[in-house]
Each structure stands twice: as C-alpha cells, then as structure tokens.
Design an enzyme around this catalytic site. Structure first.
Site, PDB file in Angstrom:
ATOM      1  CG  HIS A  89      34.136  74.969 -23.680  1.00  0.00           C
ATOM      2  ND1 HIS A  89      35.518  74.300 -23.649  1.00  0.00           N
ATOM      3  CD2 HIS A  89      34.004  75.044 -22.362  1.00  0.00           C
ATOM      4  CE1 HIS A  89      35.368  73.753 -22.895  1.00  0.00           C
ATOM      5  NE2 HIS A  89      34.538  74.311 -21.943  1.00  0.00           N
ATOM      6  CG  ASP A 117      37.671  74.810 -20.133  1.00  0.00           C
ATOM      7  OD1 ASP A 117      39.084  75.134 -20.022  1.00  0.00           O
ATOM      8  OD2 ASP A 117      36.929  74.536 -19.664  1.00  0.00           O
ATOM      9  NE  ARG A 155      33.516  69.762 -23.925  1.00  0.00           N
ATOM     10  CZ  ARG A 155      33.299  69.543 -22.479  1.00  0.00           C
ATOM     11  NH1 ARG A 155      33.221  70.804 -21.715  1.00  0.00           N
ATOM     12  NH2 ARG A 155      34.290  68.961 -21.905  1.00  0.00           N
ATOM     13  CG  ASN A 159      39.430  71.706 -17.774  1.00  0.00           C
ATOM     14  OD1 ASN A 159      39.070  73.187 -18.046  1.00  0.00           O
ATOM     15  ND2 ASN A 159      39.187  70.194 -17.627  1.00  0.00           N
ATOM     16  CG  HIS A 160      38.772  71.842 -22.054  1.00  0.00           C
ATOM     17  ND1 HIS A 160      39.373  70.644 -23.537  1.00  0.00           N
ATOM     18  CD2 HIS A 160      38.353  71.785 -21.282  1.00  0.00           C
ATOM     19  CE1 HIS A 160      37.247  70.657 -22.636  1.00  0.00           C
ATOM     20  NE2 HIS A 160      37.469  71.079 -21.492  1.00  0.00           N
ATOM     21  NE  ARG A 183      43.450  62.797 -19.058  1.00  0.00           N
ATOM     22  CZ  ARG A 183      42.832  63.298 -18.599  1.00  0.00           C
ATOM     23  NH1 ARG A 183      43.201  64.443 -17.835  1.00  0.00           N
ATOM     24  NH2 ARG A 183      41.939  62.581 -17.996  1.00  0.00           N
ATOM     25  CG  HIS A 225      39.509  76.503 -15.187  1.00  0.00           C
ATOM     26  ND1 HIS A 225      37.790  77.403 -16.151  1.00  0.00           N
ATOM     27  CD2 HIS A 225      38.976  75.914 -15.660  1.00  0.00           C
ATOM     28  CE1 HIS A 225      37.299  75.954 -16.956  1.00  0.00           C
ATOM     29  NE2 HIS A 225      37.767  75.299 -16.833  1.00  0.00           N
ATOM     30  CE  LYS A 258      41.634  66.083 -11.952  1.00  0.00           C
ATOM     31  NZ  LYS A 258      41.179  65.574 -11.472  1.00  0.00           N
TER      32      LYS A 258
END
Length: 401
Positions: free
Chosen positions: A110, A142, A146, A175-176, A225, A306, A331
């Site tokens: 992150h 990921d 952040r 997913n990020h 998104r 993940h 998704k």
C-alpha cells in the site's frame, strides 16, 4: 580367486525378503540422477527394512565403460526419487534429500516504500543467505494507494528480478492494483461489456463519485470507482478519512505528480510501470510447497490469490477465470471479497495451502494463511510469512547484527 557375486536386481517397490544388506543392480537411465563431478549417480526406489546397508552399482552416463560403487546406510524404510520433498537429509555421503525450498509470501504494501525496504532488509538478515537468494517470493498484491510512495514501490518491485536473478518473483494483483490498471486502460475486455457492468452498481455512482473525465466511456467499473471523488469524507469501517476515492487512490496520483482524479495520470505513469500492472497475475499455483503442521512437515499444493477463493463455487472454474483475467463481471470476488472468500473451499481442505492478503489481518489457521497485518494503515507493520517454518517477519523487527 573368489568369484564376484552378481548384484541382485530388484524391481521398483519390491521388498527385501532376505538379509538387511541388499545389493541393487541399476542401469542408467533410471528415475533420478545426482551429478557428482563427472559421474551421474543413478538411484531407484526400493523398500528395505531400516537400518540397512544399501549398495548401488552405477554406470556413468558420461563414460559408459566406467563403473563406480556407492554404499550408504538407509535410515528410512523407503528410498525415493530425489524431488522437492519435505524430509530431513537421509543417510550420509552422496545421497540426501534436498533442503525444502524457501517460499516467502509478502503482504499488502500500500504505497509504503520505507516499510517495504525495511521488510526486505529483515528478510535478508533473518534467513540464511542461500535460502533467501534462491527463494520463491510471492507478493500478495495491493502495492498502491493509501501510502505516499506508490511510484517508488513499483520501481522497487520492478528492479528485483535483475538484482536477485536466482530468486523467483510472483506479483499478484490486488483489488487496488486491478483498479489502478483499469484506470490506465490495461485490462483485457471490451468497452461494451465494461459499460454493462456499470449498471449492476449504478445506485452507488453519485455517493462514490465515479470518474467521468477523459476516457471514462471505455473504462472498467473499478477504474471509474478508483479515479472518482467520493462524496463521503470519513470511512467508518476503517476509522479514517477517505483519501480521494473509495479506494484511497489520491496518494497514488500524487506520487506520479498529478492531482487526484486527473486523466493526465495515464501519461504520467511510465511504460515499465504499465507493463508491470498489465503483467500481474490474478492467481498463482505452486506444487510441492513444504509447510510445518501439527503432524510434521507436509508437502502441499499452494494457491496464492489476493482475497481468496469462493466457497460453494467450482474451484477449477474459478481458477480458469482468474488465469484468463476474465473481466466479464464488474467485481472480482477472488480479489475483493470478504467473508465469502475467507475459508478454504471444501474440495481443497487438508491438501492445499491458500495464502492471501487483503483482509487487514494476520491469521495462520492450519493451511489458510492471511498475511495483511498492515492493511494500509500508516502505523501498522507489513509482514511476510516464510515457509516451511511459517515464521513471521515484519518491517518493524529489530535485528541484531
């Protein structure tokens, strides 16, 4: 002169019915070879009651007329072909099983480059050099959002194969990362199916402030998104403010020198980063991974994904879609699910390690490994698990010299 006794020939698996000392006649090539200088020592699988003295007569594959003789004491009841097994070394001298391969699974990063660098340093310090230099290293996804250093994190990851050529590196998509790739237009699929996917979550568009800038018409839902501007400022579930979008993507934009939500990010991301994001795998399978259990060290299949695999759905079909990077659904549950992907599917239970990140937890439950202690929080560590020992190493560990 005493006549030399001809070695007895045993078929594979034939049990020794006589003395505890057995001679085995072996002709190359056979099941397994172990190179020793110019000789290739060939061993077959046999059964004899331990402890027994096993003498193997061998022929060099390089010099067919040269014969050599090897003797060693068998400590286990079965001598098996050399492979990546999880047993301690057998016998003395030339014959032994190899040390189990080291597998390192690294949790969500992150965008925290200092944490990543410290974790990498601690892995080097706490593992023996050979194990580290030859390890299979699986990053669980990921890498972005952040934290403030997504660009530097990707630079670090991209550099690893050239810096550590004897390691094997696997980069899973989180997913990020999938949403980041979607914003850049790097996912497979067609815009028509992407637009159909918007409809399923249309009721969330205003609240989440989906991206409507240049190129949005052809964008996969998660990209919209990710690049959007969420109207709600406080994330109740995490107890912190959102950072730009529902994905907290603002710091990622800023790490590339553009404001959050700007379509200029597509030009700002360098080509090697785009290639990295496009090449990420959605699932990785590995055979013969050793892991310590309550019953001793086991050799298992490992599946790294993940978030996890859905229970109640055919595992083979799930793996097929993940390998194909199927974007027909808006998704991807294996990358973004929660409770529905927590447990190991029944058909894999007791024989498959399933390792994931994503869940903002560090959990070791039998063969289910969840390695995401940090969860993208600034003051929480990122962690890695080392197999077969299941040793946990963190960026915050203090290692004495």
């Amino acid at each position: 002169m005493q006549k030399r006794r001809r070695p007895k020939r045993l078929d594979l698996g034939e049990k020794d019915k006589h003395a505890s000392s057995t001679l085995v006649d072996v002709e190359a090539p056979s099941l397994i070879s172990l190179s020793i200088l110019d000789l290739v020592i060939v061993v077959v699988e046999i059964e004899v009651p331990p402890p027994s003295l096993v003498a193997v007569e061998v022929t060099s594959s390089n010099t067919p007329l040269l014969k050599s003789r090897l003797s060693f004491r068998l400590l286990h009841s079965r001598l098996r072909p050399m492979s990546n097994q999880c047993h301690p070394n057998i016998g003395r001298g030339f014959y032994h099983t190899p040390k189990p391969r080291t597998v390192i699974c690294i949790g969500d990063i992150h965008g925290y480059i200092t944490k990543l660098e410290n974790l990498w340093s601690n892995l080097q310090s706490q593992l023996d050099p050979t194990s580290f230099q030859t390890a299979l290293i699986i990053f669980l996804g990921d890498y972005c959002d952040r934290g403030p250093n997504t660009k530097q994190v990707l630079d670090f990851l991209i550099s690893l194969p050239s810096k550590y050529p004897n390691q094997t590196h696997v980069f899973l998509s989180g997913n990020h990362d999938l949403a980041f790739a979607a914003f850049l237009g790097l996912l497979p699929g067609d815009s028509a199916s992407f637009r159909e996917g918007w409809n399923e979550y249309k009721s969330n568009e205003v609240r989440e402030g989906w991206f409507r800038g240049e190129g949005y018409e052809n964008m996969y839902l998660q990209g919209r998104r990710w690049g959007g501007k969420i109207k709600v400022k406080f994330n109740v579930a995490k107890g912190i403010d959102y950072r730009g979008s529902i994905y907290d993507a603002g710091p990622t934009f800023e790490s590339y020198g553009v404001p959050h939500g700007s379509a200029d990010l597509v030009k700002a991301v360098p080509d090697d980063h785009k290639k990295f994001l496009a090449d990420m795998v959605w699932v990785h399978e590995e055979d013969d991974v050793c892991i310590e259990t309550s019953e001793g060290i086991k050799s298992c299949k490992l599946i790294a994904v993940h978030a996890g695999l859905e229970k109640g759905r055919n595992v083979r079909e799930q793996l097929k879609r993940l390998k194909e990077k199927d974007t027909q659904v808006p998704k991807i549950e294996a990358l973004s699910g929660r409770k529905n992907v927590w447990d190991i599917p029944e058909e894999l239970a007791e024989k498959t390690i399933v390792v994931s990140g994503h869940h903002a937890k560090l959990v070791i439950e039998d063969l289910r490994l969840v390695i995401d202690e940090g969860g993208g929080h600034e003051h929480r560590p990122i962690a890695a698990v080392v197999l077969p020992s299941k040793k946990i190493i963190r960026d915050t560990d203090t290692v004495s010299n």
